[in-house]
Design a protein around this motif. Structure first.
Motif, PDB file in Angstrom:
ATOM      1  N   MET A   1      78.968  22.454  -2.776  1.00 54.53           N
ATOM      2  CA  MET A   1      78.206  21.115  -2.088  1.00 54.53           C
ATOM      3  C   MET A   1      77.859  21.645  -0.493  1.00 54.53           C
ATOM      4  O   MET A   1      79.446  22.196   0.396  1.00 54.53           O
ATOM      5  N   PRO A   2      77.162  21.766   0.068  1.00 54.33           N
ATOM      6  CA  PRO A   2      77.215  21.753   1.425  1.00 54.33           C
ATOM      7  C   PRO A   2      77.998  21.067   2.451  1.00 54.33           C
ATOM      8  O   PRO A   2      79.043  20.121   2.201  1.00 54.33           O
ATOM      9  N   LEU A   3      78.754  21.497   3.736  1.00 56.52           N
ATOM     10  CA  LEU A   3      79.095  21.217   4.729  1.00 56.52           C
ATOM     11  C   LEU A   3      78.937  19.472   5.461  1.00 56.52           C
ATOM     12  O   LEU A   3      77.791  19.218   4.837  1.00 56.52           O
ATOM     13  N   LYS A   4      79.464  18.633   4.874  1.00 55.25           N
ATOM     14  CA  LYS A   4      79.911  17.654   5.562  1.00 55.25           C
ATOM     15  C   LYS A   4      79.589  16.649   6.494  1.00 55.25           C
ATOM     16  O   LYS A   4      79.855  17.533   8.055  1.00 55.25           O
ATOM     17  N   LEU A   5      78.707  15.417   6.765  1.00 52.07           N
ATOM     18  CA  LEU A   5      78.697  15.278   8.137  1.00 52.07           C
ATOM     19  C   LEU A   5      79.552  15.665   9.090  1.00 52.07           C
ATOM     20  O   LEU A   5      81.471  14.505   8.291  1.00 52.07           O
ATOM     21  N   HIS A   6      79.782  15.269  10.280  1.00 52.51           N
ATOM     22  CA  HIS A   6      80.717  15.798  10.901  1.00 52.51           C
ATOM     23  C   HIS A   6      81.995  16.548  10.883  1.00 52.51           C
ATOM     24  O   HIS A   6      82.835  17.081  11.473  1.00 52.51           O
ATOM     25  N   GLU A   8      82.761  20.509  10.896  1.00 52.57           N
ATOM     26  CA  GLU A   8      83.001  22.008  12.537  1.00 52.57           C
ATOM     27  C   GLU A   8      81.921  22.818  12.175  1.00 52.57           C
ATOM     28  O   GLU A   8      81.595  23.246  10.841  1.00 52.57           O
ATOM     29  N   ILE A   9      80.865  23.442  12.383  1.00 54.00           N
ATOM     30  CA  ILE A   9      80.455  24.692  12.511  1.00 54.00           C
ATOM     31  C   ILE A   9      81.265  26.078  12.521  1.00 54.00           C
ATOM     32  O   ILE A   9      82.246  26.308  13.306  1.00 54.00           O
ATOM     33  N   PRO A  10      81.115  26.000  11.571  1.00 51.01           N
ATOM     34  CA  PRO A  10      81.908  26.999  10.750  1.00 51.01           C
ATOM     35  C   PRO A  10      82.535  28.727  11.550  1.00 51.01           C
ATOM     36  O   PRO A  10      82.254  29.091  12.361  1.00 51.01           O
ATOM     37  N   LYS A 162      79.975  19.124  15.813  1.00 49.13           N
ATOM     38  CA  LYS A 162      80.145  18.767  14.480  1.00 49.13           C
ATOM     39  C   LYS A 162      78.480  18.487  13.896  1.00 49.13           C
ATOM     40  O   LYS A 162      77.626  18.314  14.361  1.00 49.13           O
ATOM     41  N   LEU A 163      78.712  18.718  12.436  1.00 41.47           N
ATOM     42  CA  LEU A 163      77.509  18.697  12.077  1.00 41.47           C
ATOM     43  C   LEU A 163      77.366  17.170  12.117  1.00 41.47           C
ATOM     44  O   LEU A 163      77.651  16.285  11.479  1.00 41.47           O
ATOM     45  N   ARG A 164      75.410  17.167  12.234  1.00 41.92           N
ATOM     46  CA  ARG A 164      74.970  15.350  12.750  1.00 41.92           C
ATOM     47  C   ARG A 164      73.636  15.642  12.324  1.00 41.92           C
ATOM     48  O   ARG A 164      73.254  14.195  11.273  1.00 41.92           O
ATOM     49  N   TYR A 165      73.372  16.581  11.557  1.00 42.65           N
ATOM     50  CA  TYR A 165      72.391  16.338  10.250  1.00 42.65           C
ATOM     51  C   TYR A 165      71.854  18.032   9.390  1.00 42.65           C
ATOM     52  O   TYR A 165      72.517  18.455   9.895  1.00 42.65           O
ATOM     53  N   PHE A 166      72.427  17.747   7.660  1.00 49.65           N
ATOM     54  CA  PHE A 166      71.490  18.565   7.576  1.00 49.65           C
ATOM     55  C   PHE A 166      70.361  18.791   6.317  1.00 49.65           C
ATOM     56  O   PHE A 166      70.149  16.663   5.593  1.00 49.65           O
ATOM     57  N   GLN A 167      69.703  18.781   5.835  1.00 45.50           N
ATOM     58  CA  GLN A 167      68.760  19.605   4.441  1.00 45.50           C
ATOM     59  C   GLN A 167      68.900  20.507   3.854  1.00 45.50           C
ATOM     60  O   GLN A 167      68.500  21.851   5.078  1.00 45.50           O
ATOM     61  N   ARG A 181      66.117  15.515  19.090  1.00 45.49           N
ATOM     62  CA  ARG A 181      65.927  14.490  20.412  1.00 45.49           C
ATOM     63  C   ARG A 181      66.665  13.936  20.731  1.00 45.49           C
ATOM     64  O   ARG A 181      67.413  13.350  21.866  1.00 45.49           O
ATOM     65  N   ARG A 182      67.502  13.126  18.998  1.00 46.45           N
ATOM     66  CA  ARG A 182      68.621  12.351  19.988  1.00 46.45           C
ATOM     67  C   ARG A 182      69.621  12.855  20.253  1.00 46.45           C
ATOM     68  O   ARG A 182      70.703  12.360  21.462  1.00 46.45           O
ATOM     69  N   LEU A 183      70.437  14.094  19.698  1.00 45.92           N
ATOM     70  CA  LEU A 183      71.386  14.885  20.336  1.00 45.92           C
ATOM     71  C   LEU A 183      71.376  15.575  22.173  1.00 45.92           C
ATOM     72  O   LEU A 183      72.593  14.853  22.604  1.00 45.92           O
ATOM     73  N   MET A 184      69.353  15.436  22.276  1.00 40.06           N
ATOM     74  CA  MET A 184      69.430  16.243  23.315  1.00 40.06           C
ATOM     75  C   MET A 184      69.240  14.992  24.454  1.00 40.06           C
ATOM     76  O   MET A 184      68.782  15.386  25.598  1.00 40.06           O
ATOM     77  N   GLY A 185      69.060  14.152  23.817  1.00 45.29           N
ATOM     78  CA  GLY A 185      69.481  12.549  24.799  1.00 45.29           C
ATOM     79  C   GLY A 185      67.896  12.965  24.799  1.00 45.29           C
ATOM     80  O   GLY A 185      67.325  11.834  26.436  1.00 45.29           O
ATOM     81  N   THR A 186      66.623  12.493  24.311  1.00 39.82           N
ATOM     82  CA  THR A 186      65.219  12.356  24.959  1.00 39.82           C
ATOM     83  C   THR A 186      64.798  10.594  23.782  1.00 39.82           C
ATOM     84  O   THR A 186      63.936  10.548  24.723  1.00 39.82           O
ATOM     85  N   ILE A 187      65.637  10.330  22.418  1.00 43.82           N
ATOM     86  CA  ILE A 187      65.672   8.966  22.835  1.00 43.82           C
ATOM     87  C   ILE A 187      66.326   8.598  21.976  1.00 43.82           C
ATOM     88  O   ILE A 187      67.606   8.734  21.819  1.00 43.82           O
ATOM     89  N   ARG A 188      66.386   7.547  22.114  1.00 41.62           N
ATOM     90  CA  ARG A 188      67.747   6.760  22.307  1.00 41.62           C
ATOM     91  C   ARG A 188      68.062   6.333  19.938  1.00 41.62           C
ATOM     92  O   ARG A 188      67.089   6.192  18.886  1.00 41.62           O
ATOM     93  N   PRO A 189      69.528   6.746  19.538  1.00 40.36           N
ATOM     94  CA  PRO A 189      69.289   6.612  18.290  1.00 40.36           C
ATOM     95  C   PRO A 189      69.420   5.069  18.026  1.00 40.36           C
ATOM     96  O   PRO A 189      69.619   3.936  18.732  1.00 40.36           O
ATOM     97  N   GLN A 190      69.247   5.201  16.872  1.00 39.53           N
ATOM     98  CA  GLN A 190      68.415   3.426  16.514  1.00 39.53           C
ATOM     99  C   GLN A 190      69.867   2.956  16.062  1.00 39.53           C
ATOM    100  O   GLN A 190      71.126   3.618  15.603  1.00 39.53           O
ATOM    101  N   THR A 191      69.711   1.942  16.200  1.00 41.64           N
ATOM    102  CA  THR A 191      71.528   0.912  16.247  1.00 41.64           C
ATOM    103  C   THR A 191      71.614   0.301  14.816  1.00 41.64           C
ATOM    104  O   THR A 191      70.511   0.195  13.755  1.00 41.64           O
ATOM    105  N   GLU A 192      72.961   1.078  14.523  1.00 37.49           N
ATOM    106  CA  GLU A 192      73.583   0.950  12.880  1.00 37.49           C
ATOM    107  C   GLU A 192      73.321  -0.417  12.229  1.00 37.49           C
ATOM    108  O   GLU A 192      73.752  -1.551  13.221  1.00 37.49           O
TER     109      GLU A 192
END
Length: 192
Positions: A1-6, A8-10, A162-167, A181-192
């Motif tokens: 199984m790949p890395l999990k969200l959050h 750290e980069i190896p 920290k890992l934020r997304y993988f595919q 874009r969210r990490l770079m501050g160019t859009i707001r993250p959607q409210t969860e």
């Protein structure tokens, strides 16, 4: 199984990048793994190149990890045999493809293994249209550290590593780009 969200980069990736002068940071880092044998390679690389062109100037760090099999290693001039694995370190040359000269002229020195030639990674990247730094993972140390279960694969890390997304596979560019874009501050993250 790949890395999990959050996760750290190896460390092996960070150490390899630092050893090759590519340890810079930014608001987001996209690490993608690819092999020329992948049936979806062209679509994957086109997507990554477009993201690099769009967000690279704003600080997105993009690093490709070329994962050769025995046949592609021979084609690329990369040694991926037991001796390379026994040497214990990732055979890498993280350089911007557009900034380096051809590896063919450097390969003439038979005393230096092909996978450690300056420019080998840039040469491989250029051959497939990649326009960002490339690391050759001939002994698969980086691939194993990321626990890759399919190619191509993409991992997006935040500024803190920290890992934020993988595919894996070629999936939605929209989700990948939204995370960047969210990490770079160019859009707001959607409210969860």
């Amino acid at each position: 199984m790949p890395l999990k969200l959050h996760d750290e980069i190896p460390d092996v990736f960070l150490q390899t990048a630092a050893e090759n002068g590519d340890a810079g940071s930014g608001p987001a880092m996209l690490v993608h793994f690819w092999s020329p044998r992948s049936s979806c390679r062209e679509n994957h690389l086109a997507c990554i190149n477009a993201l690099h062109e769009t967000y690279g100037g704003a600080g997105l760090k993009v690093v490709g990890v070329f994962v050769p099999d025995a046949a592609t290693a021979a084609e690329a001039g990369v040694r991926a045999d037991a001796q390379a694995a026994a040497e214990g370190s990732v055979r890498a040359d993280v350089q911007a493809a557009e900034a380096d000269g051809p590896a063919d002229a450097q390969a003439a020195d038979a005393d230096i293994p092909a996978d450690t030639q300056p420019g080998a990674a840039a040469h491989v990247g250029r051959g497939f249209g990649v326009r960002h730094p490339v690391l050759i993972d001939a002994d698969r140390a980086v691939t194993e550290a990321f626990r890759i279960d399919g190619l191509p694969a993409c991992f997006v890390f935040d500024a803190g590593g920290k890992l934020r997304y993988f595919q894996t596979g070629v999936r939605s560019r929209a989700l990948l780009e939204q995370t960047i874009r969210r990490l770079m501050g160019t859009i707001r993250p959607q409210t969860e």
